[in-house]
Design a protein around this motif. Sequence first.
Motif, short mmCIF file in Angstrom:
data_model
loop_
_atom_site.label_atom_id
_atom_site.label_comp_id
_atom_site.label_asym_id
_atom_site.label_seq_id
_atom_site.Cartn_x
_atom_site.Cartn_y
_atom_site.Cartn_z
N LEU A 150 -9.07 -2.81 3.88
CA LEU A 150 -8.94 -3.87 4.94
C LEU A 150 -7.98 -3.30 6.05
O LEU A 150 -8.21 -3.46 7.20
CB LEU A 150 -8.29 -4.89 4.26
CG LEU A 150 -8.13 -6.21 5.20
CD1 LEU A 150 -9.23 -6.54 5.92
CD2 LEU A 150 -7.21 -7.42 4.56
N LYS A 151 -7.07 -2.65 5.73
CA LYS A 151 -5.81 -2.04 6.64
C LYS A 151 -6.57 -1.12 7.45
O LYS A 151 -6.33 -1.18 8.53
CB LYS A 151 -4.75 -1.31 5.74
CG LYS A 151 -3.68 -2.48 5.40
CD LYS A 151 -2.76 -1.70 4.54
CE LYS A 151 -2.09 -0.30 4.92
NZ LYS A 151 -1.08 0.47 3.89
N ILE A 152 -7.32 -0.02 6.94
CA ILE A 152 -8.07 0.86 7.63
C ILE A 152 -8.71 0.24 8.67
O ILE A 152 -9.17 0.89 9.82
CB ILE A 152 -8.80 1.83 6.59
CG1 ILE A 152 -7.76 2.83 5.74
CG2 ILE A 152 -9.72 2.92 7.26
CD1 ILE A 152 -8.22 3.58 4.91
N SER A 153 -9.77 -0.76 8.19
CA SER A 153 -10.55 -1.22 8.89
C SER A 153 -10.01 -2.07 10.29
O SER A 153 -10.47 -2.15 11.30
CB SER A 153 -11.51 -2.39 8.30
OG SER A 153 -12.48 -1.74 7.17
N ALA B 48 -2.49 -7.20 5.27
CA ALA B 48 -2.65 -6.50 4.17
C ALA B 48 -1.52 -5.54 3.65
O ALA B 48 -1.55 -5.57 2.33
CB ALA B 48 -3.91 -5.42 4.66
N GLN B 49 -0.99 -5.01 4.59
CA GLN B 49 0.49 -4.37 4.01
C GLN B 49 1.29 -5.24 3.21
O GLN B 49 1.79 -4.94 2.25
CB GLN B 49 1.24 -3.79 5.29
CG GLN B 49 2.32 -3.09 4.78
CD GLN B 49 2.23 -1.71 4.07
OE1 GLN B 49 1.09 -1.03 4.16
NE2 GLN B 49 2.95 -1.59 3.01
N ALA B 50 1.49 -6.52 3.72
CA ALA B 50 2.46 -7.34 3.32
C ALA B 50 1.95 -7.73 1.75
O ALA B 50 2.81 -8.00 0.86
CB ALA B 50 2.57 -8.49 4.10
N LEU B 51 0.53 -8.21 1.84
CA LEU B 51 0.18 -8.54 0.43
C LEU B 51 0.19 -7.51 -0.53
O LEU B 51 0.47 -7.76 -1.64
CB LEU B 51 -1.51 -9.03 0.67
CG LEU B 51 -1.88 -9.86 -0.17
CD1 LEU B 51 -1.11 -11.15 0.01
CD2 LEU B 51 -3.35 -10.41 0.37
N ALA B 52 -0.10 -6.20 -0.23
CA ALA B 52 0.07 -4.98 -1.18
C ALA B 52 1.60 -5.11 -1.50
O ALA B 52 1.62 -4.91 -2.77
CB ALA B 52 -0.33 -3.73 -0.47
N GLN B 53 2.64 -5.30 -0.76
CA GLN B 53 3.70 -5.24 -1.12
C GLN B 53 4.17 -6.25 -2.13
O GLN B 53 4.79 -6.25 -3.12
CB GLN B 53 4.78 -5.36 0.10
CG GLN B 53 6.12 -5.45 -0.31
CD GLN B 53 6.68 -4.13 -1.02
OE1 GLN B 53 6.28 -2.97 -0.65
NE2 GLN B 53 7.67 -4.19 -2.01
#
Length: 203
Positions: free
Chosen positions: A156-159, A172-177
């Motif tokens: 998702l981040k890449i797209s 997406a970054q925050a959710l991964a964290q």
Amino acid sequence: MKRYGLTPLFLATAWLSAPMWSFLPQTALAAGNDVTVHDHTHQTATKAAPTEKSMKLSIPKPLIAEHEEILAELERATRAGGKTADAAKAVAAVLHPHALKEEEYALPPLGLLPALASGNVSPDMAQVLPLTDKLKQELPQMLAEHKEIVAALERLKISARAENKPEVENFAQALAQHALTEEQVTYPTAILIGEYVKLRLGK
């Protein structure tokens, strides 16, 4: 970048039954059927032994509010268009069955924290033990599912980056964290609640 606290990846009943999940294939939704949740879950979480006073185990309200915010952002991402929307829907597809498990046995034990922190332990707290024991047993699988979810979030981040959607990329970054926090804080806390109750009740 938003952070989503010390709480799990997801979703109280209101989220799990939200209309946004309607875009998922029925096979994806069915993946969660191995875990009985919603009404039955809450009955399981709140049912005490016949000889004990009934006690309600519930997901803390701040977690529910936090999860609703996460839902809103994920839903917006599914409507972002292009490959970003497709990737967001893929995140939802792998997230849904995992979230059902969390609602069943990972989140309700956290509702005991205020009472335990105040030094209050009662026999009816023993009803949390099947939940925390199950979380302890299922932890390797839960962590494996996290890897799938984080991989979907990376896509998702890449797209989002390729399509110049920084708000989705940051989400997406925050959710991964958030998933990492869950692994290092939330799950261990829920398990420790069970171990502490066992110790205090002599189980």
